[in-house]
Design a protein around this motif. Structure first.
Motif, mmCIF file in Angstrom:
data_model
loop_
_atom_site.group_PDB
_atom_site.id
_atom_site.type_symbol
_atom_site.label_atom_id
_atom_site.label_comp_id
_atom_site.label_asym_id
_atom_site.label_seq_id
_atom_site.Cartn_x
_atom_site.Cartn_y
_atom_site.Cartn_z
ATOM 1 N N SER A 24 0.953 -1.424 0.050
ATOM 2 C CA SER A 24 -0.055 -0.046 -0.303
ATOM 3 C C SER A 24 1.205 1.019 0.184
ATOM 4 O O SER A 24 1.700 1.117 0.354
ATOM 5 C CB SER A 24 -1.222 -0.175 1.233
ATOM 6 N N GLY A 25 0.405 2.282 -0.368
ATOM 7 C CA GLY A 25 1.209 3.494 0.153
ATOM 8 C C GLY A 25 2.394 3.462 -2.120
ATOM 9 O O GLY A 25 2.980 4.392 -1.550
ATOM 10 N N CYS A 26 2.488 2.800 -2.652
ATOM 11 C CA CYS A 26 3.703 2.520 -3.592
ATOM 12 C C CYS A 26 3.537 3.243 -4.432
ATOM 13 O O CYS A 26 4.697 3.811 -5.708
ATOM 14 C CB CYS A 26 4.977 0.916 -3.262
ATOM 15 N N GLY A 27 2.471 3.906 -4.552
ATOM 16 C CA GLY A 27 2.493 4.811 -6.150
ATOM 17 C C GLY A 27 1.726 4.103 -7.634
ATOM 18 O O GLY A 27 1.566 4.421 -8.156
ATOM 19 N N LYS A 28 0.998 2.192 -7.015
ATOM 20 C CA LYS A 28 0.313 1.458 -8.477
ATOM 21 C C LYS A 28 -0.881 2.190 -8.434
ATOM 22 O O LYS A 28 -0.909 2.063 -10.147
ATOM 23 C CB LYS A 28 -0.595 0.680 -7.243
ATOM 24 N N THR A 29 -1.477 3.060 -7.501
ATOM 25 C CA THR A 29 -3.182 3.765 -8.110
ATOM 26 C C THR A 29 -2.969 4.686 -9.187
ATOM 27 O O THR A 29 -3.434 4.917 -9.868
ATOM 28 C CB THR A 29 -4.332 3.739 -6.886
ATOM 29 N N THR A 30 -2.124 5.681 -8.124
ATOM 30 C CA THR A 30 -1.545 7.274 -9.134
ATOM 31 C C THR A 30 -0.973 6.608 -10.743
ATOM 32 O O THR A 30 -1.570 7.374 -11.484
ATOM 33 C CB THR A 30 0.145 7.438 -8.528
ATOM 34 N N THR A 31 -0.261 5.655 -10.522
ATOM 35 C CA THR A 31 0.074 4.910 -12.004
ATOM 36 C C THR A 31 -1.062 4.576 -13.131
ATOM 37 O O THR A 31 -0.799 5.263 -13.748
ATOM 38 C CB THR A 31 1.165 3.989 -12.574
HETATM 39 N N1 LIG Z 1 -5.147 12.440 -4.633
HETATM 40 C C1 LIG Z 1 -3.605 12.364 -3.691
HETATM 41 N N2 LIG Z 1 -3.246 13.383 -2.658
HETATM 42 C C2 LIG Z 1 -2.159 13.186 -2.204
HETATM 43 N N3 LIG Z 1 -1.530 12.346 -2.068
HETATM 44 C C3 LIG Z 1 -1.598 10.596 -2.819
HETATM 45 C C4 LIG Z 1 -3.287 11.229 -3.338
HETATM 46 N N4 LIG Z 1 -3.439 9.718 -4.045
HETATM 47 C C5 LIG Z 1 -2.553 9.665 -3.634
HETATM 48 N N5 LIG Z 1 -1.233 9.831 -2.816
HETATM 49 C C6 LIG Z 1 0.108 9.559 -1.919
HETATM 50 O O1 LIG Z 1 0.278 9.062 -3.076
HETATM 51 C C7 LIG Z 1 1.122 7.622 -2.485
HETATM 52 C C8 LIG Z 1 1.742 6.756 -3.472
HETATM 53 O O2 LIG Z 1 0.267 6.613 -3.369
HETATM 54 P P1 LIG Z 1 -0.891 5.614 -3.990
HETATM 55 O O3 LIG Z 1 -0.596 5.196 -6.129
HETATM 56 O O4 LIG Z 1 -2.425 5.584 -3.642
HETATM 57 O O5 LIG Z 1 -0.558 3.670 -3.836
HETATM 58 P P2 LIG Z 1 -1.163 2.490 -4.091
HETATM 59 O O6 LIG Z 1 -2.051 2.539 -5.021
HETATM 60 O O7 LIG Z 1 0.515 1.612 -4.325
HETATM 61 O O8 LIG Z 1 -1.463 1.590 -2.365
HETATM 62 C C9 LIG Z 1 0.915 7.686 -1.200
HETATM 63 O O9 LIG Z 1 1.745 8.113 -0.057
HETATM 64 C C10 LIG Z 1 -0.432 8.252 -1.055
HETATM 65 O O10 LIG Z 1 -0.912 8.920 0.249
#
Ligand SMILES: Nc1ncnc2c1ncn2[C@@H]1O[C@H](COP(=O)(O)OP(=O)(O)O)[C@@H](O)[C@H]1O
Ligand SMILES: [Mg+2]
Length: 368
Positions: free
Chosen positions: A45-52
């Motif tokens: 969790s938090g490694c950037g998967k969803t953001t990618t």
């Molecule tokens: N909308 C957002 N605003 C601020 N920080 C974010 C947001 N989305 C994700 N983050 C941060 O970016 C990092 C990667 O998040 P995320 O891509 O959701 O990880 P994963 O899907 O791997 O759990 C985390 O530190 C998270 O807290």
């Protein structure tokens, strides 16, 4: 939009960076997915998967890098290009079911086609086909709230594929289901993806899911890529400590490379006065004298009572757990406890003096 370009990737992500404030959520990652393949982004969790995934979908704007889908550059920061999400022709399935409770399954699935104003008969044909693919024929006219969690995810998948998108994105779609159903859905989902043949990117923190479903896996940590490879390679040949530790179970011991030649070599590890020189497979980039980590899986070592001829260390069995077809053993060697998957036939008991033997073909030296 079906062009596959020179380097063979249908989707290509290059040097992608995304910040949230000062936090670099995605820290310069690059990868490609060939047409029709299933790629998993795996990491905690938090490694950037969803953001990618959101950058690929167009729901986040990257801070640097390029994304190409087929022959379309959908995002290029250096050239100031950005294609809005609705133009990208992408289907998505999320963790939350996201289907509309006041509609039937058919109506839910038909919705993306209705907003595009397709012919009624074409809509009906496509909806029937999508519902058949996900195995919900009997539920088609039921209200969405009458579906179980697994059925709701099938409906969400039908809605994602009904418009024949060029790309499917999945964000932990099975994580709300109980274990039994999750295991069944892994196989089902993979079958459906294979049948529709749509290039897919799947996000999960669950290594078993990644191993079962993927053509390729990208292991991520802190916004970066640790390793990319097929499920077998990722499991059998992790290249660094992080991946060894994250996928499956491994015995990990810090040491030093004492011999290196091609992809084979030898690693030295020690506990007090006791030293082990283990012939091993070397991760790429390791040279003689380098600090390295010995990595070996419990199913690839043996604990035996009589002294073997190959590389081994002497230890004491400190715990045994009977699991039917194997015995889960802990063998103490100095401060270290080896995890060994022993055959019940060996008859090991707590307190036994044993030799832990390593097989050079399954002993790895990986980067620290
Ligand atoms: N909308 C957002 N605003 C601020 N920080 C974010 C947001 N989305 C994700 N983050 C941060 O970016 C990092 C990667 O998040 P995320 O891509 O959701 O990880 P994963 O899907 O791997 O759990 C985390 O530190 C998270 O807290
Ligand atoms: Mg996420």
């Amino acid at each position: 939009m079906n062009a596959e370009t020179a380097n063979g990737s249908y989707l290509e992500v290059a040097n992608l960076v995304k910040y949230f404030g000062d936090d670099r959520a995605v820290d310069g990652i690059s990868f490609g997915v060939p047409q029709g393949k299933f790629l998993t982004l795996l990491g905690p969790s938090g490694c950037g998967k969803t953001t990618t995934l959101m950058c690929i979908a167009g729901l986040h704007k990257p801070d640097a890098g390029d994304i190409r889908i087929g022959s379309n550059a959908v995002a290029s920061v250096s050239r100031g290009e950005f294609m809005p999400p609705e133009k990208r022709d992408i289907g998505m399935v999320f963790q939350s079911y996201a289907i509309w409770p006041h509609m039937t399954v058919s109506q839910n699935v038909a919705y993306p086609l209705e907003i595009r104003k397709l012919d009624r008969s074409e809509i009906d044909d496509r909806v029937r086909e999508a519902i058949r693919l996900v195995g919900l024929e009997d539920m088609a006219e039921k209200g969405a709230t009458q579906l179980s969690g697994g059925q709701q995810q099938r409906a969400a998948l039908a809605r994602a594929i009904v418009s024949h998108p060029c790309l499917l994105l999945f964000d932990e779609p099975l994580s709300n289901l109980d274990l039994k159903l999750r295991e069944r859905m892994r196989v089902e989902l993979k079958r459906i993806q294979h049948e529709v043949g749509i290039t897919s990117i799947y996000v999960t923190h669950d290594q078993a899911e990644a191993l079962v479903m993927s053509d390729d896996i990208i292991v991520m940590s802190k916004g970066r890529i640790e390793q990319t490879g097929g499920p077998h390679a990722i499991y059998a040949r992790p290249t660094n400590r992080y991946v060894s530790n994250f996928i499956g179970i491994a015995n990990l011991l810090e040491g030093r490379v004492t011999r290196a030649g091609g992809d084979r070599g030898e690693i030295e590890v020690a506990q007090g006065e006791s030293r082990l020189l283990a012939p091993c497979l070397l991760a790429e980039g390791l040279a003689e004298g380098d600090a390295a980590v010995l990595s070996v899986r419990p199913e690839n070592i043996e604990a035996v009572k009589s002294k073997p001829s190959g590389p081994a260390v002497e230890g004491e069995v400190v715990q045994t757990v009977f699991l039917g077809n194997w015995l889960d053993c802990r063998v103490r060697w100095g401060e270290f406890e080896w995890k060994v998957q022993a055959h019940p036939r060996e008859g090991l008991r707590t307190g036994d003096k044993v030799y832990v033997c390593l097989d050079p073909d399954h002993t790895l030296a990986v980067r620290p």
